[in-house]
Motif scaffolding. Structure first.
Motif, PDB file in Angstrom:
ATOM      1  N   CYS A 117      20.224  -3.907  43.209  1.00 13.00           N
ATOM      2  CA  CYS A 117      19.059  -3.760  42.406  1.00 13.00           C
ATOM      3  C   CYS A 117      18.090  -2.656  43.237  1.00 13.00           C
ATOM      4  O   CYS A 117      17.691  -2.860  44.236  1.00 13.00           O
ATOM      5  CB  CYS A 117      18.272  -4.915  42.513  1.00 13.00           C
ATOM      6  N   GLU A 145      13.927  10.826  34.938  1.00 10.68           N
ATOM      7  CA  GLU A 145      14.978  10.330  34.182  1.00 10.68           C
ATOM      8  C   GLU A 145      16.426  10.953  34.524  1.00 10.68           C
ATOM      9  O   GLU A 145      17.268  10.018  34.488  1.00 10.68           O
ATOM     10  CB  GLU A 145      14.763  10.618  32.582  1.00 10.68           C
ATOM     11  N   LEU A 185      17.293   8.749  37.632  1.00 12.49           N
ATOM     12  CA  LEU A 185      17.599   7.297  36.954  1.00 12.49           C
ATOM     13  C   LEU A 185      19.091   7.609  36.500  1.00 12.49           C
ATOM     14  O   LEU A 185      19.944   6.647  36.614  1.00 12.49           O
ATOM     15  CB  LEU A 185      16.608   6.859  36.187  1.00 12.49           C
ATOM     16  N   CYS A 211      22.634   5.412  37.905  1.00  8.56           N
ATOM     17  CA  CYS A 211      23.429   4.517  37.331  1.00  8.56           C
ATOM     18  C   CYS A 211      24.866   4.820  37.131  1.00  8.56           C
ATOM     19  O   CYS A 211      25.523   4.346  36.400  1.00  8.56           O
ATOM     20  CB  CYS A 211      22.628   4.014  35.842  1.00  8.56           C
ATOM     21  N   ASP A 267      21.906  -2.088  33.911  1.00 13.98           N
ATOM     22  CA  ASP A 267      20.809  -2.710  33.152  1.00 13.98           C
ATOM     23  C   ASP A 267      19.631  -2.333  33.614  1.00 13.98           C
ATOM     24  O   ASP A 267      19.370  -2.443  34.871  1.00 13.98           O
ATOM     25  CB  ASP A 267      21.134  -4.297  32.932  1.00 13.98           C
ATOM     26  N   ARG A 268      18.688  -1.752  32.796  1.00 14.27           N
ATOM     27  CA  ARG A 268      17.210  -1.336  33.150  1.00 14.27           C
ATOM     28  C   ARG A 268      16.364  -2.177  32.688  1.00 14.27           C
ATOM     29  O   ARG A 268      16.285  -2.320  31.247  1.00 14.27           O
ATOM     30  CB  ARG A 268      17.359   0.326  32.889  1.00 14.27           C
ATOM     31  N   TYR A 269      15.364  -2.626  33.291  1.00  5.83           N
ATOM     32  CA  TYR A 269      14.517  -3.379  32.920  1.00  5.83           C
ATOM     33  C   TYR A 269      12.829  -2.999  33.142  1.00  5.83           C
ATOM     34  O   TYR A 269      12.843  -2.302  34.329  1.00  5.83           O
ATOM     35  CB  TYR A 269      14.371  -4.961  33.270  1.00  5.83           C
ATOM     36  N   ASP A 270      11.830  -3.223  32.270  1.00  7.69           N
ATOM     37  CA  ASP A 270      10.454  -2.994  32.530  1.00  7.69           C
ATOM     38  C   ASP A 270       9.940  -4.064  33.360  1.00  7.69           C
ATOM     39  O   ASP A 270       9.856  -5.137  32.952  1.00  7.69           O
ATOM     40  CB  ASP A 270       9.866  -2.539  31.341  1.00  7.69           C
ATOM     41  N   ALA A 315      10.475   0.486  36.770  1.00 12.29           N
ATOM     42  CA  ALA A 315      11.836   0.344  36.534  1.00 12.29           C
ATOM     43  C   ALA A 315      12.826  -0.524  37.600  1.00 12.29           C
ATOM     44  O   ALA A 315      12.846  -0.086  38.641  1.00 12.29           O
ATOM     45  CB  ALA A 315      12.510   1.686  36.631  1.00 12.29           C
ATOM     46  N   ILE A 344      16.381  -1.911  38.097  1.00 10.49           N
ATOM     47  CA  ILE A 344      17.885  -1.605  37.490  1.00 10.49           C
ATOM     48  C   ILE A 344      18.550  -2.433  38.518  1.00 10.49           C
ATOM     49  O   ILE A 344      18.831  -2.401  39.527  1.00 10.49           O
ATOM     50  CB  ILE A 344      18.030   0.027  37.973  1.00 10.49           C
TER      51      ILE A 344
END
Length: 353
Positions: free
Chosen positions: A138, A158, A161, A165, A172-175, A180, A182
C-alpha cells in the motif's frame, strides 16, 4: 521539502516537526482493503513518528516500523511503547532487506514516503519479493495536481502513479481525503520478456552516438526514465571530431552530473542498426569509476535516474530504448532476450583504448 539525506530528516523530526496526521478516510480504507490475516505481519517503511504503524497494530498486525531518521524512532517509541510495534533504524535504499526482523510480510506500506525514494524500480522489486502469498503493498501519497508547485517534490504525478501500478496483477486506487491510497497485489508473473521502444524520430541523416553502461560498486546499472516513457542509458550523439570515450564522459556529466575520466572508460563494441530508415551507429562504453550522485539535469528529457539490479531489467514494466538495450546486451550477454536485430562489432582487448 528538498530533504535528501538522513541527517536532514533527523533534524526535521528533532525540531518537533511532523507531517499530515493519519486521517479517518485512510483508517477506513486500510481496514476495508487490507484486513490482517491470522498472525498477520506488516512492514511500515518510512514510518516517521509511527502513526500508521500504531494503527496497523490496532487492526491486528504485528508491525515492523522502519525509518532512517533516529529522532523519528525515538519520538515514535515514546508515544506508544507497544509490544505490537517494533521500531528499527533502517535505510530501505542502502541496507540489506535480509536484516529485517521477518523474511516476508502480509502488508507493506509507504505513507508519504514513496516520492522520496530515488531508485524506485529497484526498491519496489526487492520489496515485492518480501510479500507473502496473497499479501498487499500500500502506497499513500499526495498527488501533484493537488499540491502547490513548491511542494511537487513530495507528490507523484499521474505518470509516476501509472509507473507505480505497472506490472502488478491488481492495482486499486482510492481517494483518502485528497491523498491517493493505492493497494497493489501480485501473482506469479509470466517469464519476463523485455520490451523495446523508439523514443524519437531522428533527423534525416545517419546517426552516431554513445550508450554508457555505468555500474556502481555492487554492479547496479544506471538508467533514466525518459519523458517519452522508456528507460535509457546515459549517452548521446558525438560532437564533431569527438572521440567516443570523450563523448561518453561528456554526456554522462551533462545528463547525470556524474564525473568520469575518459581514461577510465572502456569501449566495448560498435553496434549498427537503423530507425525510420536512417542508419544508426552506437558505441557501447562502460564506466565503473566516477564521482558524484546521479542528478536530473535535463528534466525536459529525463524524469529521474535510478540504479537497477541487472536481473530486474528483463521484467521492466516500461520498455528500454532500443540502442540502450543493445548496449546492455553487449556488456551483459544473454541478460535480455527477444531484442531487435543489430550488427555488433566487438572491440578486442588489444584494440580497446
Amino acid at each position: 521539502m528538498g530533504y535528501t539525506t538522513p541527517g536532514e530528516w533527523d533534524a526535521h523530526y528533532a525540531g518537533g516537526n511532523t507531517f499530515r496526521d493519519l486521517g479517518d478516510a485512510e483508517r477506513r480504507l486500510l481496514a476495508e482493503h487490507t484486513p490482517p490475516p491470522q498472525d498477520g505481519l506488516a512492514l511500515d517503511i518510512g514510518c516517521g513518528l509511527g502513526a500508521l504503524a500504531r494503527h496497523l497494530a490496532h487492526l491486528g498486525y504485528q508491525v515492523d516500523a522502519v525509518d532512517y531518521a533516529p529522532s523519528s524512532l525515538t519520538v515514535a517509541e515514546a508515544r506508544d511503547p507497544s509490544a505490537a510495534v517494533t521500531y528499527r533504524l533502517f535505510d530501505i535504499e542502502r541496507d540489506s532487506l535480509d536484516s529485517l526482523p521477518h523474511a516476508a510480510y502480509d502488508l507493506i506500506t509507504f505513507r508519504l514516503s514513496w516520492a522520496f525514494i530515488r531508485d524506485r524500480t529497484r526498491v519496489m522489486n526487492r520489496v515485492r519479493e518480501r510479500l507473502r502469498p496473497g499479501g498487499a503493498l500500500c502506497v499513500i501519497t499526495p498527488v501533484a495536481d493537488a499540491v502547490p508547485k513548491d511542494k511537487r517534490d513530495i507528490a507523484l504525478d499521474e505518470d509516476e502513479l501509472e509507473l507505480l501500478c505497472a506490472d502488478w496483477s491488481v492495482a486499486d486506487r482510492y481517494d483518502a481525503d485528497g491523498l491517493a491510497l493505492i493497494v497493489l497485489r501480485y501473482s506469479s508473473p509470466a517469464p519476463p520478456q523485455v520490451a523495446c521502444a523508439e523514443t524519437r524520430r531522428p533527423s534525416p541523416h545517419a546517426l552516431s552516438g554513445v550508450g554508457v553502461v555505468v555500474t556502481d560498486s555492487v554492479g547496479r546499472i544506471l538508467l533514466g526514465y525518459s519523458t517519452r516513457g522508456a528507460w535509457e542509458l546515459p549517452g548521446g550523439k558525438n560532437a564533431a571530431d569527438e572521440h567516443c570515450l570523450d563523448t561518453a564522459v561528456r554526456e554522462l556529466e551533462e545528463e547525470t552530473g556524474l564525473k568520469a575520466d575518459p581514461s577510465e572508460a572502456r569501449l566495448q563494441a560498435f553496434l549498427m542498426d537503423s530507425t525510420d530508415g536512417v542508419p544508426r551507429l552506437t558505441a557501447a562504453v562502460t564506466v565503473t569509476t566516477f564521482t558524484g550522485e546521479p542528478t536530473v539535469t535535463e528534466p525536459h528529457l529525463i524524469h529521474r535516474w535510478e540504479w537497477h539490479e541487472p536481473t530486474d531489467l528483463p521484467g521492466l514494466a516500461q520498455p528500454l530504448f532500443t540502442p540502450s538495450a543493445h548496449v546492455i546486451d553487449t556488456v551483459r550477454p544473454g541478460l535480455l532476450t527477444g531484442l531487435p536485430p543489430v550488427h555488433r562489432y566487438r572491440i578486442t582487448t588489444a584494440d580497446a583504448p
